[in-house]
Enzyme design. Structure first.
Site, PDB file in Angstrom:
ATOM      1  N   LYS A 199       0.688 -13.476  -9.799  1.00 48.93           N
ATOM      2  CA  LYS A 199       0.571 -13.034  -8.410  1.00 48.93           C
ATOM      3  C   LYS A 199       0.234 -14.227  -7.534  1.00 48.93           C
ATOM      4  O   LYS A 199      -0.765 -14.912  -7.768  1.00 48.93           O
ATOM      5  CB  LYS A 199      -0.542 -11.994  -8.279  1.00 48.93           C
ATOM      6  CG  LYS A 199      -0.957 -11.785  -6.816  1.00 48.93           C
ATOM      7  CD  LYS A 199      -1.810 -10.574  -6.610  1.00 48.93           C
ATOM      8  CE  LYS A 199      -2.296 -10.529  -5.159  1.00 48.93           C
ATOM      9  NZ  LYS A 199      -2.890  -9.246  -4.817  1.00 48.93           N
ATOM     10  N   ASN A 258      -2.862  -3.279  -0.479  1.00 50.88           N
ATOM     11  CA  ASN A 258      -4.287  -3.006  -0.473  1.00 50.88           C
ATOM     12  C   ASN A 258      -4.818  -3.223   0.947  1.00 50.88           C
ATOM     13  O   ASN A 258      -5.987  -3.490   1.149  1.00 50.88           O
ATOM     14  CB  ASN A 258      -5.052  -3.876  -1.467  1.00 50.88           C
ATOM     15  CG  ASN A 258      -5.085  -5.315  -1.031  1.00 50.88           C
ATOM     16  OD1 ASN A 258      -4.043  -5.950  -1.008  1.00 50.88           O
ATOM     17  ND2 ASN A 258      -6.245  -5.839  -0.682  1.00 50.88           N
ATOM     18  N   ASP A 260      -8.824   0.048  -6.138  1.00 53.71           N
ATOM     19  CA  ASP A 260      -9.996  -0.798  -6.367  1.00 53.71           C
ATOM     20  C   ASP A 260     -11.199   0.131  -6.323  1.00 53.71           C
ATOM     21  O   ASP A 260     -11.524   0.681  -5.263  1.00 53.71           O
ATOM     22  CB  ASP A 260     -10.088  -1.873  -5.273  1.00 53.71           C
ATOM     23  CG  ASP A 260     -11.254  -2.830  -5.489  1.00 53.71           C
ATOM     24  OD1 ASP A 260     -12.272  -2.421  -6.083  1.00 53.71           O
ATOM     25  OD2 ASP A 260     -11.148  -3.988  -5.044  1.00 53.71           O
ATOM     26  N   HIS A 274      -6.405  -4.003  -7.346  1.00 56.69           N
ATOM     27  CA  HIS A 274      -6.841  -5.084  -6.466  1.00 56.69           C
ATOM     28  C   HIS A 274      -8.115  -5.734  -7.017  1.00 56.69           C
ATOM     29  O   HIS A 274      -8.839  -5.136  -7.793  1.00 56.69           O
ATOM     30  CB  HIS A 274      -7.112  -4.478  -5.087  1.00 56.69           C
ATOM     31  CG  HIS A 274      -7.796  -5.382  -4.123  1.00 56.69           C
ATOM     32  ND1 HIS A 274      -9.151  -5.314  -3.876  1.00 56.69           N
ATOM     33  CD2 HIS A 274      -7.312  -6.361  -3.340  1.00 56.69           C
ATOM     34  CE1 HIS A 274      -9.468  -6.229  -2.964  1.00 56.69           C
ATOM     35  NE2 HIS A 274      -8.378  -6.870  -2.616  1.00 56.69           N
TER      36      HIS A 274
END
Lengths: 429, 429
Positions: B197, B276, B300, B327
């Site tokens: 990522k 997110n 999350d 997240h």
């Protein structure tokens, strides 16, 4: 901790000749009792829908259940109720035999596993669902148009042992608005229920609207009233009756069939629409929400996949601002205990729950029938579900299942016995 | 079982000078450690966002928590995180300090309660969430453009104790596509991550697209790649870059700000959009779903209200056919353990989870840092979260919090220290 024994027992118990849009209740209601026993000797129980197909579904997963740790519910759910089936559309008919079997089958196992876990750790099942937010759960008086009779071995006859009070009133014929009010008064006198639900779709709509009016007169302005025509009315009829009922009803349950017509009706009426027909599975939520078909969902852990998925349904209802109530079928005390634990743990289950429990005189749990106090059931505090299976009654009701000859619920066939050629027609009016 | 002691400790630990659309990471990351102890001597822990406001929120509920049974989570949730606040819109900014505080505050208590329950009944936390569906949880390599430096007491200097391998690469400057690839290679060599990522929104978009191209060349066609510009791109830029990235990305995370523009972009690209930022609370789900803003939500538990509500989010994602990833913020091992238990229990968390964990060298749990095996973390099997708080490290990191002088995360202020007048601009490009 491993599950080492798995017992599935079909049972039957007496059920009075209650009427609904689907036809007539048979003299016996069918249920299934699941018992799971672990290697450390703990037995968990659950109660679910009845009949041979339900038993076959439960027998088909025996090898998936045996050897498993009762805590591993996600894994078991993935095996019994994989997402593919979860999201397959269910039928709009709320009948036990026609619902998607996977969530029912998983739910029966899940409840028994939660009973085991609760017993193992010394906690009531509600504590496994987030804990209790209320100590007693209000139920509603579930009123039925009905024929005379006690059900069970008495059929349309009267049970001579029940001669007064609710046991006698339970047997009385109630096929007029006035008789229905008398039924409501007898039931509420016995149990103290504070909300009334009328199972409708039986008499011509104007008589059912008139029944609501008489109930309002008899019970005053503060008793919430509901009517459930089980999708037996056309949009036009539902709209006309709905306008007459505006101001009288707490909610209007399944007046018409289908998410589209429900959404159309919702736009034209101020009464919130409730359902246990057009949205009975997680698969149906997205369309129900996007169309605006329902303002209140009647959950039921027996077909929504057990208690934990039902808590999940409750959270979804909170997020999308949908009300939550609870559906019932004819049932005994194991189901009632599970329903009560669920309702105890769900903050937004703010409507009194449905229950057929007053219609049954038999019971399968030790100590006999659970007792309502002022219309509510105290949440059991003992570990697990807090009820114990009465094995003598289990054996007796299993014999009754074998003897009664019924293999599945078929209210249409029962109705045809008293009215040859009778058919379920949607909508009838 | 009652909670009799409640301790909230703000901590700080070294964090390298990582860049993001918001600015620059400070030399110290802030977190808060919650400890709850019961009358039978069981202590549960959790880790959440840092800074004085977070501590104040947690201190404000002290009297609600003391004396309570850790199983009574629904009641506690209703007190700390009532539905009114739950459904208030949260800001679209994913910053710890700006998120709705109620779900974060409740979540910190909930995780510590689940740690207590797990320890009390001898079960890992994942077993309280439905059980594990996987025994190890894959994480992704979280790549950052960054300045040279080790963070902590070393600031922009190099830590002389870290001279080779990932500890040295972690300190290296990475402000070009080529340097980012070298960072990725060093991190993956150390941890074995299988997904990458890229935190973007830092360099001009073409350089970030070029970085993805180079990562694809270096890691081959089978390594999932993600890019996260943190809403720093205009719709036009996001569309142009998205077209260049189609076929290269697993998902495209928050390229633009807002649910409307995300939905607009989603219509024009074949890459799934993840977030997110535009959907960070239950309150934002209905609009996100009706608009079609997101195809993947990065959950999350720190800001979605704890582990049980995060399981609920996962179920909602299944129902509405939304993908689920995870997240991360800068965090230590208590958060990592909780994240791992959650991921273990959620069947549809099918993406490798984000974690900042490799960027930290300090640890607050006994035994030091948890170890990834081939890019995945084995799910802890000990009761509760399966990690034990190192009280010496807690004391040391608390002193570090007091000494570092930071009271809240402010990446913009940090950025201004090296680039006076720097401002977060949305969108920058």
């Amino acid at each position: 901790m491993k599950i080492v024994d798995y017992r599935v027992t079909p049972i039957a118990f007496g059920d009075p000749p209650l009427r609904a849009a689907f036809g007539l209740h048979a003299p016996y209601a069918l249920r299934t009792i699941v018992e799971l026993t672990t290697d450390d000797g703990i037995t968990g129980v659950s109660e679910t829908h009845g009949g041979t197909a339900v038993v076959a579904d439960l027998e088909a997963i025996r090898e998936l259940v045996i050897g498993r740790d009762p805590f591993q519910l996600a894994e078991l759910e993935a095996l019994i109720w994989p997402s593919g089936e979860r999201f397959a559309p269910a039928t709009a008919t709320p009948w036990e035999g026609k619902l998607s079997s996977a969530p029912r089958t998983f739910g029966a196992i899940e409840v028994a596993c939660l009973d085991i876990i609760g017993k193992a750790i010394g906690r009531p099942v509600c504590d496994l669902l987030g804990g209790r937010v209320r100590d007693s759960v209000p139920f509603s008086a579930y009123l039925f148009y009905k024929h005379k009779g006690a059900g069970g071995p008495f059929g349309f006859e009267l049970d001579p042992t029940a001669t007064s009070g609710w046991p006698a009133a339970r047997q009385a014929e109630a096929l007029t608005p006035e008789a229905l009010v008398a039924q409501a008064q007898a039931m509420c006198a016995e149990y103290g229920f504070k909300s009334l639900k009328l199972k409708a779709g039986v008499l011509p709509p104007d008589q059912e609207v008139q029944t609501i009016r008489l109930l309002r007169e008899a019970f005053g302005p503060d008793t919430p009233l509901r009517i459930d025509p089980n999708a037996n009315w056309s949009l036009e009829t539902a709209l006309r009756c709905g306008r007459e009922l505006e101001g009288l009803l707490e909610y209007y349950e399944d007046p018409v069939a289908g998410r589209g017509p429900m959404a159309e009706l919702a736009k034209q009426l101020s009464i919130p629409l409730a359902t246990n027909m057009c949205c009975v599975s997680f698969a149906e939520l997205p369309e129900s929400i996007s169309l605006g078909s329902v303002q209140i969902i009647l959950g039921d852990h027996h077909f929504w996949g057990g208690l934990r998925p039902s808590v999940e349904l409750a959270r979804i209802c909170r997020i999308w601002n949908i009300g939550l109530s609870m559906h019932s079928n004819s049932h005994l005390g194991i189901s009632l205990a599970a329903m009560t634990h669920l309702a105890a743990a769900v903050p937004n289950l703010t409507y009194a729950c449905d229950t057929h429990y007053p219609w049954q005189s038999e019971e399968i749990i030790v100590g006999g029938k659970l007792r309502f106090e002022d219309g509510s059931l105290p949440v059991p505090t003992a570990p697990g579900l807090g009820v114990e299976l009465d094995r003598d009654q289990l054996a007796r009701m299993h014999e009754q299942f074998l003897a009664c000859g019924l293999t599945h619920r078929d209210d249409e066939a029962e109705m045809q016995k008293i009215e040859p050629g009778w058919k379920r027609v949607v909508p009838r009016w």
